[in-house]
Write a protein that holds these residues in place. Structure first.
Motif, PDB file in Angstrom:
ATOM      1  N   MET A  54       0.843  -1.172   0.000  1.00  0.00           N
ATOM      2  CA  MET A  54       0.000   0.000   0.000  1.00  0.00           C
ATOM      3  C   MET A  54       0.881   1.225   0.000  1.00  0.00           C
ATOM      4  O   MET A  54       1.798   1.352   0.776  1.00  0.00           O
ATOM      5  N   GLU A  66      -2.485 -10.887  12.658  1.00  0.00           N
ATOM      6  CA  GLU A  66      -2.699  -9.974  11.540  1.00  0.00           C
ATOM      7  C   GLU A  66      -3.458  -8.728  11.990  1.00  0.00           C
ATOM      8  O   GLU A  66      -3.152  -7.614  11.565  1.00  0.00           O
ATOM      9  N   GLN A  70      -2.039  -4.932  11.667  1.00  0.00           N
ATOM     10  CA  GLN A  70      -2.777  -3.920  10.917  1.00  0.00           C
ATOM     11  C   GLN A  70      -3.063  -2.698  11.777  1.00  0.00           C
ATOM     12  O   GLN A  70      -2.914  -1.555  11.334  1.00  0.00           O
ATOM     13  N   HIS A 100      -0.186   5.321   3.766  1.00  0.00           N
ATOM     14  CA  HIS A 100      -1.140   4.812   4.752  1.00  0.00           C
ATOM     15  C   HIS A 100      -2.146   5.861   5.165  1.00  0.00           C
ATOM     16  O   HIS A 100      -1.837   7.014   5.354  1.00  0.00           O
ATOM     17  N   THR A 114      -9.812  -8.848   5.139  1.00  0.00           N
ATOM     18  CA  THR A 114      -8.602  -8.027   5.076  1.00  0.00           C
ATOM     19  C   THR A 114      -8.238  -7.674   3.641  1.00  0.00           C
ATOM     20  O   THR A 114      -7.685  -6.601   3.380  1.00  0.00           O
ATOM     21  N   GLY A 115      -8.569  -8.565   2.705  1.00  0.00           N
ATOM     22  CA  GLY A 115      -8.326  -8.248   1.302  1.00  0.00           C
ATOM     23  C   GLY A 115      -9.181  -7.086   0.834  1.00  0.00           C
ATOM     24  O   GLY A 115      -8.716  -6.195   0.104  1.00  0.00           O
ATOM     25  N   ARG A 131     -10.357  -4.763   2.763  1.00  0.00           N
ATOM     26  CA  ARG A 131      -9.827  -3.581   3.439  1.00  0.00           C
ATOM     27  C   ARG A 131      -8.642  -3.009   2.661  1.00  0.00           C
ATOM     28  O   ARG A 131      -8.515  -1.791   2.480  1.00  0.00           O
ATOM     29  N   GLN A 132      -7.766  -3.899   2.166  1.00  0.00           N
ATOM     30  CA  GLN A 132      -6.611  -3.445   1.406  1.00  0.00           C
ATOM     31  C   GLN A 132      -7.037  -2.761   0.114  1.00  0.00           C
ATOM     32  O   GLN A 132      -6.476  -1.727  -0.279  1.00  0.00           O
ATOM     33  N   GLN A 133      -8.034  -3.329  -0.574  1.00  0.00           N
ATOM     34  CA  GLN A 133      -8.512  -2.728  -1.810  1.00  0.00           C
ATOM     35  C   GLN A 133      -9.080  -1.333  -1.558  1.00  0.00           C
ATOM     36  O   GLN A 133      -8.810  -0.390  -2.321  1.00  0.00           O
ATOM     37  N   ALA A 153      -8.325   0.650   0.942  1.00  0.00           N
ATOM     38  CA  ALA A 153      -7.212   1.527   1.299  1.00  0.00           C
ATOM     39  C   ALA A 153      -6.457   1.987   0.057  1.00  0.00           C
ATOM     40  O   ALA A 153      -6.089   3.165  -0.066  1.00  0.00           O
ATOM     41  N   ASP A 154      -6.237   1.079  -0.900  1.00  0.00           N
ATOM     42  CA  ASP A 154      -5.552   1.459  -2.137  1.00  0.00           C
ATOM     43  C   ASP A 154      -6.374   2.460  -2.929  1.00  0.00           C
ATOM     44  O   ASP A 154      -5.838   3.427  -3.494  1.00  0.00           O
ATOM     45  N   GLU A 171      -9.333 -13.688   5.560  1.00  0.00           N
ATOM     46  CA  GLU A 171      -8.505 -13.186   4.465  1.00  0.00           C
ATOM     47  C   GLU A 171      -9.330 -12.381   3.474  1.00  0.00           C
ATOM     48  O   GLU A 171      -8.828 -11.430   2.852  1.00  0.00           O
TER      49      GLU A 171
END
Length: 521
Positions: A1, A198, A202, A4, A78-79, A81-83, A85-86, A75
């Motif tokens: 990422m 994890e 995070q 942040h 959290t995946g 969440r990452q998308q 955030a990006d 997973e």
């Protein structure tokens, strides 16, 4: 990422959480609370604030309804969440380049919109090979992704419950301590150890501590959640252990503490005047008696014209989070752990004392004195830091001075040098105590029980103490004694509004009735 999205204000979201904690009533009154030096004794003592509503079986069920019971692997959450955030990082970069950066108010709506979009797209793909999620499950999934972005993720529902102060996760069990309520035990919201690790990493990354993630190489980590809760996680125990501490009385003033029954108007007014007069104070007590709560309240009595430096290894006082102009300007200093085996980069509390004075701090507050910082703190009280304060752990009132002697002896001071330093530096010692009746269906009563004035050296060579306030038979709360305050200090108190005649005219103070379920103390 790329960049942040650390814990920002998110419009009113985090302010709402802070406000809820700030105004939540509490039955176990913190410690002391005076109103600014009273102009005269009130006719009646204020009644303690009502206790927060208790948590019943339904609340335990809610605590269990966490991501682990969603028919979605961790997973996947959290995946998502990452998308999100990006997506948000990309939008923030584009807006900055266009000269129209996202405001805090807009950020929350942007995140919510991206969460809805990403979850909707994900749900369509998920339903091709799995049972489709219900509307309620999709709403909960969106909430979990959002919470992972800005709040405490899987634990936010637990932390949002009224009165929650401490949460400890040990393996697959979770212990919840709520204000004035019996301890609850339920299952952990994490289905497996890797999921809990994890979550820790995070949350640590979101707090700005991403360089120190929990692993077998770094077996412990500490950080703050966006709402100020303190997290400590370790792999040094048999099970992964996560401890979260909430400061539910973070915004309490001396007036609040007086209303909660932790001090009466007389003791409260005395302490308020003592702070304004620049007397140096040690706040002592056993664990969980409210030392930090009292210190925060005392810090808010420091005049606006001054600058106050708070020195801590863990941010608990948090006076720098108050609205500017409410009290003295606060500089919040924190220690730093070493970044190598040779101790490079380490900054201790003892180091911070002289550093803080270089920034023209007129007073210093040390969250808790444990080691060599005791010498630096006391020397600062003598050399220009009049009105400085610290807390000290002491299991009983009679051992406060002896307890302070321990770190002074470890620092290499002889007994005579240590006693001389204490007698010269400290003006008042305030002891706070507690009676915990939660095991019998009652509450925790926290109160100031003693206030001493230092009076030079004793005949035996120690520190002479004059007990100005102390308990009575059948009631452990502080009331004025016949011991007179030294004229030098009394003149200072009178200039700040305290009147010596109150100590004589109101020998019983103004305490409300102490309702105990067990035998009186």
């Amino acid at each position: 990422m790329a960049e942040h999205t650390g814990p920002t204000r998110l419009g009113g979201l985090l302010a709402e959480h802070a406000t809820r904690a700030r105004h939540e009533p509490s039955a176990t009154a913190p410690l002391v609370a005076p109103a600014p030096a009273p102009s005269g004794p009130p006719s009646t003592a204020p009644a303690p604030a009502p206790a927060p509503a208790g948590a019943g079986a339904a609340d335990v069920a809610v605590a269990a309804e966490l991501p682990g019971v969603l028919p979605v692997p961790w997973e996947e959450i959290t995946g998502l969440r990452q998308q999100v955030a990006d997506d948000v990082d990309q939008l923030k970069r584009e807006r900055r380049q266009a000269g129209t950066p996202l405001s805090d108010r807009d950020l929350e709506e942007v995140v919510r919109a991206r969460v809805r979009s990403r979850v909707a797209k994900w749900a369509g793909q998920w339903s091709l090979t799995h049972k489709p999620l219900t509307a309620d499950e999709l709403e909960r999934l969106r909430g979990e992704v959002f919470n992972l972005m800005f709040l405490a993720g899987a634990l936010q529902r637990v932390l949002d419950r009224p009165g929650v102060e401490d949460v400890v996760i040990d393996g697959d069990q979770m212990w919840i301590d709520s204000h004035g309520k019996p301890r609850e035990i339920t299952r952990s919201p994490f289905k497996e150890r890797a999921q809990a690790i994890e979550w820790v990493n995070q949350m640590a990354a979101a707090s700005g501590h991403g360089e120190r993630l929990l692993s077998y190489a770094t077996a412990k980590v500490e950080f703050d959640l966006p709402d100020g809760a303190r997290v400590a996680a370790t792999l040094l125990t048999e099970n992964l252990t996560i401890a979260i501490r909430r400061h539910r009385l973070e915004r309490a003033t001396l007036h609040d503490l007086m209303q909660w029954g932790s001090v009466d108007w007389l003791t409260g007014g005395f302490l308020s005047a003592a702070v304004k007069a620049g007397l140096s104070i040690i706040v002592a007590g056993d664990m969980a008696t409210g030392k930090t709560t009292l210190m925060r309240a005392l810090g808010r009595e420091v005049p606006k014209s001054e600058r106050l430096a708070t020195l801590e290894s863990e941010p608990e006082l948090r006076l720098n989070h108050d609205d500017p102009g409410q009290h003295a300007h606060v500089l919040a200093f924190r220690t730093r752990e070493s970044n190598g085996e040779n101790g490079a980069g380490e900054v201790t509390l003892a180091d911070l004392v002289p550093i803080s004075l270089r920034y023209k701090a007129t007073r210093v507050m040390v969250g808790e004195v444990r080691g060599s910082e005791a010498v630096a703190m006391l020397e600062a009280m003598i050399a220009g830091g009049a009105g400085s304060m610290c807390t000290l752990h002491s299991k009983d009132p009679e051992s406060v001075v002896d307890r302070l002697m321990v770190p002074l002896a470890r620092a290499g001071l002889s007994d005579q040098a240590a006693y001389r330093l204490i007698a010269s530096a400290v003006d008042l010692i305030v002891y706070v105590d507690a009676i915990d009746e939660t095991s019998m269906g009652g509450q925790v009563h926290r109160f100031v029980s003693h206030i001493w004035e230092t009076a030079g050296r004793s005949e035996g060579g120690g520190v002479a103490l004059g007990q100005l306030f102390g308990p009575r038979v059948g009631d452990p709360r502080a009331r004025p004694t016949r011991t007179p305050v030294s004229e030098r200090r009394m003149h200072k108190l009178e200039r700040k509004g305290f009147q010596r005649r109150w100590l004589v005219e109101h020998p019983d103070g103004g305490w409300p009735a102490l309702e105990l379920k067990g035998a009186s103390a």
